[in-house]
Design an enzyme around this catalytic site. Structure first.
Site, PDB file in Angstrom:
ATOM      1  N   ASP A  99      40.888  28.876  35.722  1.00  0.00           N
ATOM      2  CA  ASP A  99      41.831  29.158  36.795  1.00  0.00           C
ATOM      3  C   ASP A  99      42.262  27.809  37.368  1.00  0.00           C
ATOM      4  O   ASP A  99      41.441  27.065  37.901  1.00  0.00           O
ATOM      5  CB  ASP A  99      41.119  30.000  37.864  1.00  0.00           C
ATOM      6  CG  ASP A  99      42.069  30.802  38.720  1.00  0.00           C
ATOM      7  OD1 ASP A  99      43.170  30.305  38.987  1.00  0.00           O
ATOM      8  OD2 ASP A  99      41.693  31.915  39.129  1.00  0.00           O
ATOM      9  N   HIS A 121      40.659  39.892  42.472  1.00  0.00           N
ATOM     10  CA  HIS A 121      39.890  39.534  43.672  1.00  0.00           C
ATOM     11  C   HIS A 121      40.750  39.534  44.940  1.00  0.00           C
ATOM     12  O   HIS A 121      40.225  39.310  46.023  1.00  0.00           O
ATOM     13  CB  HIS A 121      39.257  38.152  43.462  1.00  0.00           C
ATOM     14  CG  HIS A 121      40.284  37.081  43.324  1.00  0.00           C
ATOM     15  ND1 HIS A 121      41.144  37.012  42.234  1.00  0.00           N
ATOM     16  CD2 HIS A 121      40.652  36.076  44.143  1.00  0.00           C
ATOM     17  CE1 HIS A 121      41.969  36.003  42.406  1.00  0.00           C
ATOM     18  NE2 HIS A 121      41.693  35.412  43.544  1.00  0.00           N
ATOM     19  N   ASP A 122      42.054  39.746  44.793  1.00  0.00           N
ATOM     20  CA  ASP A 122      42.946  39.787  45.961  1.00  0.00           C
ATOM     21  C   ASP A 122      43.381  41.209  46.296  1.00  0.00           C
ATOM     22  O   ASP A 122      44.230  41.401  47.176  1.00  0.00           O
ATOM     23  CB  ASP A 122      44.218  38.963  45.699  1.00  0.00           C
ATOM     24  CG  ASP A 122      43.933  37.489  45.509  1.00  0.00           C
ATOM     25  OD1 ASP A 122      42.940  37.001  46.067  1.00  0.00           O
ATOM     26  OD2 ASP A 122      44.718  36.827  44.800  1.00  0.00           O
ATOM     27  N   ASP A 149      47.350  29.493  39.258  1.00  0.00           N
ATOM     28  CA  ASP A 149      47.426  30.075  40.597  1.00  0.00           C
ATOM     29  C   ASP A 149      48.798  29.823  41.236  1.00  0.00           C
ATOM     30  O   ASP A 149      49.295  28.681  41.230  1.00  0.00           O
ATOM     31  CB  ASP A 149      46.328  29.420  41.450  1.00  0.00           C
ATOM     32  CG  ASP A 149      46.119  30.085  42.778  1.00  0.00           C
ATOM     33  OD1 ASP A 149      45.608  31.215  42.791  1.00  0.00           O
ATOM     34  OD2 ASP A 149      46.463  29.477  43.814  1.00  0.00           O
ATOM     35  N   GLU A 198      50.314  33.160  37.740  1.00  0.00           N
ATOM     36  CA  GLU A 198      50.381  34.082  38.871  1.00  0.00           C
ATOM     37  C   GLU A 198      51.674  33.776  39.621  1.00  0.00           C
ATOM     38  O   GLU A 198      51.895  32.638  40.053  1.00  0.00           O
ATOM     39  CB  GLU A 198      49.179  33.898  39.794  1.00  0.00           C
ATOM     40  CG  GLU A 198      49.120  34.976  40.863  1.00  0.00           C
ATOM     41  CD  GLU A 198      48.376  34.547  42.118  1.00  0.00           C
ATOM     42  OE1 GLU A 198      47.879  35.426  42.820  1.00  0.00           O
ATOM     43  OE2 GLU A 198      48.316  33.335  42.422  1.00  0.00           O
TER      44      GLU A 198
HETATM   45  C1  NOJ Z   1      46.121  33.320  44.720  1.00  0.00           C
HETATM   46  C2  NOJ Z   1      44.662  33.554  44.573  1.00  0.00           C
HETATM   47  O1  NOJ Z   1      44.450  34.628  43.704  1.00  0.00           O
HETATM   48  C3  NOJ Z   1      44.123  33.797  45.959  1.00  0.00           C
HETATM   49  O2  NOJ Z   1      42.804  34.259  45.954  1.00  0.00           O
HETATM   50  C4  NOJ Z   1      44.266  32.539  46.753  1.00  0.00           C
HETATM   51  O3  NOJ Z   1      43.885  32.763  48.087  1.00  0.00           O
HETATM   52  C5  NOJ Z   1      45.708  32.033  46.747  1.00  0.00           C
HETATM   53  N1  NOJ Z   1      46.325  32.111  45.456  1.00  0.00           N
HETATM   54  C6  NOJ Z   1      45.760  30.594  47.187  1.00  0.00           C
HETATM   55  O4  NOJ Z   1      45.184  29.784  46.200  1.00  0.00           O
END
Ligand code: NOJ
Length: 581
Positions: free
Chosen positions: A114, A347-348, A216, A275
């Protein structure tokens, strides 16, 4: 701008005939702090992951996406990196990482790092230098601005973690940009030295043997020059910076440069997934078209925000028609040229069975139904740890149960600054808070769910006594067994991995219907994504030659023609015979 001249030339076009491995693959995301603790400190680690690799191989996983394990102050669960070329002692050592990678490869799986390079931690040496003075050579590695009006930030953007996106720094009296937490200053990608340093770091991981990257918020790296104000957002002191910092004017250029500098001639073996919040399907098509030499696939957010009101703190009931229209549009747009990532959870996100399914009486059936629908689309499915056993949302009673910085900042902003009612605020946070997806993995019915010998960093969900891997491995009717079947089906049929995908009955608020086709083979997937029986609108369904391949009820109709109605959460996959089978 490279230390390896050979990489500066554009990569030769990939051989057109070969299907990249990741089009037939199923990915599994590990959030390390919650996966498996091996050293009794209550936090998951690399040796813990190593001990569970046989489980992942048994499940059929092809590739693991490992959330960040770099040294980090852990302000945002490791998405605040203070050293890109090491492992945080919390998770182990670089040697542990090498052992893990070797063990992944020995089992025929692959591993994605990641990469978090829209921002660093404020403790990263680059930022420490940058903030030390206006004439520091690294000053321009970040976005520094003097206040145009004393006491007012340089523009009106809000941070994604509440408050202004600008932080006044006492050392020089200037502001720096942080689209996320104050501890996560944004790197300035306009500076070629920043880009060169990032590419060099990525090559370093490739030289160590990793198989690709999850990037990310990678569509945030190009911002509109001058960082102008966004349109005012009613009821807040902020403007909407999103159109100005997502999918910016140099995004494609940066992606292509990264591809040339990092991926180069390793295109066929690597997987690069970006992402990309706020990307449209049309933009994603340009990014994932192999001819563009950018990314292999993206994580888009359109479908996963259909139940957001103003934002994630304003949860709305799911309208299935909205979800389907969104995913249908992505399937149609990316079609033959682009490629989709498929996900409900990470995880989000909260757990899908609590969010859109039924985590009570129909937990098993609804978890299987959402699994079936996800895995039946065209694209690469990502399973988030625990999704495969139908893990549910966390028990988030009081503020202390929320550990995530996004949740904590929102509460502080709403209650402490704006005077909102504490109970009402907590109520609005529970359904969609990121904390929901971060409880420790439920391996067994033991007191700490087999996750750790010590009190875990975040409370284990008490339902681990009924929802855990150990019990489900021995149960042919479990959610886990169903996911394993879904993965097996994808691996055994190019129809599922590669076939065209059409969603029908888009206005129906209960049924999710997909048709797949590939070289004369066909599949029909019909699911009732509701807790009440669903009549089929135009029964009997004439799909000659299709028979039942997978179901979440023991006695489902053997052919589409025999279908009259679907029971709550019933999900069926019908396929044509394999050629020559
Ligand atoms: C996306 C990540 O999945 C998340 O967990 C993170 O807080 C933000 N980007 C900032 O890096």
């Amino acid at each position: 701008m490279t230390d390896r001249p050979a990489a500066a030339a554009p990569a030769p076009p990939a051989a057109p005939a070969a299907v990249p491995w990741w089009k037939r693959a199923v990915a599994y995301q590990i959030y390390p702090r919650s996966f498996q603790d091996s050293n009794g400190d209550g936090v998951g680690d690399l040796r813990g992951i190593l001990a569970r690799l046989d489980y992942l191989a048994w499940l059929g996983v092809d590739v693991i996406w490992l959330s960040p394990v770099y040294p980090s102050p852990q302000a945002d669960g490791g998405y605040d990196v203070s050293d890109y070329r090491d492992i945080d002692p919390l998770f182990g050592t670089l040697d542990d990482f090498r052992d893990l990678l070797a063990a992944v490869h020995e089992r025929g799986m692959r591993l994605l790092m990641d990469i978090v390079v829209n921002h660093t931690s404020d403790e990263h040496p680059w930022f420490v230098e940058s903030r030390s003075g206006t004439d520091n050579p690294r000053r321009d590695w970040y976005h520094w601005r003097a206040a145009p009006t004393p006491g007012r930030p340089p523009n009106n953007w809000g941070s994604r973690f509440s408050g202004s996106a600008w932080q006044l720094d006492a050392a020089t009296g200037e502001y720096y940009l942080h689209l996320f937490a104050v501890q996560q200053p944004d790197l300035n990608w306009e500076n070629p030295r920043v880009r060169a340093a990032v590419y060099e770091m990525m090559r370093w991981w490739l030289d160590l043997g990793v198989d690709g990257f999850r990037l990310d918020v990678i569509n945030f790296i190009s911002k509109v020059p001058g960082l102008p104000d966004g349109e005012p957002i009613e009821g807040t002191p902020y403007g909407d910076g999103r159109p100005l910092y997502t999918n910016g004017p140099r995004m494609h250029e940066f992606f292509q440069e990264m591809h040339r500098e990092v991926v180069a001639d390793r295109d066929a073996v690597l997987l690069i997934v970006g992402e990309t919040p706020k990307i449209s399907a049309e933009q994603a098509l340009l990014v994932t078209d192999p001819a563009a030499g950018e990314l292999d696939m993206v994580f888009q957010f359109e479908h996963i925000t259909v139940d957001h009101g103003r934002d994630r703190w304003d949860p709305q009931p799911l309208r299935l028609s909205r979800l389907k229209r969104s995913l249908a549009h992505w399937q149609d747009t990316l079609a033959e040229t682009g490629w989709n990532s498929l996900y409900w959870e990470n995880h989000d996100q909260p757990r899908v069975v609590s969010r859109w399914g039924d985590d009570g009486a129909y937990r098993v059936a609804s978890a299987k139904a959402f699994g079936t629908v996800l895995h039946s689309h065209r694209g690469t499915p990502y399973v988030y740890q625990g999704q495969e056993i139908g893990m549910t949302n966390a028990e988030l009673a009081g503020l202390d149960d929320f550990t995530d910085i996004q949740s904590r900042n929102h509460y502080a902003d709403a209650v402490d600054r704006l005077g909102a009612d504490p109970d009402k605020t907590l109520r609005s946070m529970r359904p969609l808070a990121r904390d929901n997806g971060r409880t420790p993995m439920q391996w067994s019915a033991e007191p700490r769910a087999g996750f750790s010998d010590a009190p875990p960093w975040m409370a284990v969900n008490p339902n681990h006594r009924d929802v855990n891997v150990e019990d489900q491995r021995g149960d042919r009717d479990s959610v886990l067994a169903h996911y394993r079947e879904l993965i097996r089906l994808r691996h055994s049929r190019d129809l599922i991995a590669l076939g065209s995908c059409r969603l029908t009955h888009l206005d129906h608020e209960q049924l999710y219907v997909l048709e797949r086709a590939y070289r004369g083979e066909r599949a029909l997937v019909v699911a009732n994504l509701s807790g009440t029986p669903a009549e089929l609108p135009d029964a009997p369904w004439r799909h000659p030659g299709l028979t039942l391949a997978l179901s979440n009820y023991p006695d489902s109709a053997p052919t589409p023609g025999a279908l009259r109605s679907l029971r709550p959460w019933e999900a069926l996959v019908f396929v044509s015979a394999e050629p020559g089978g």
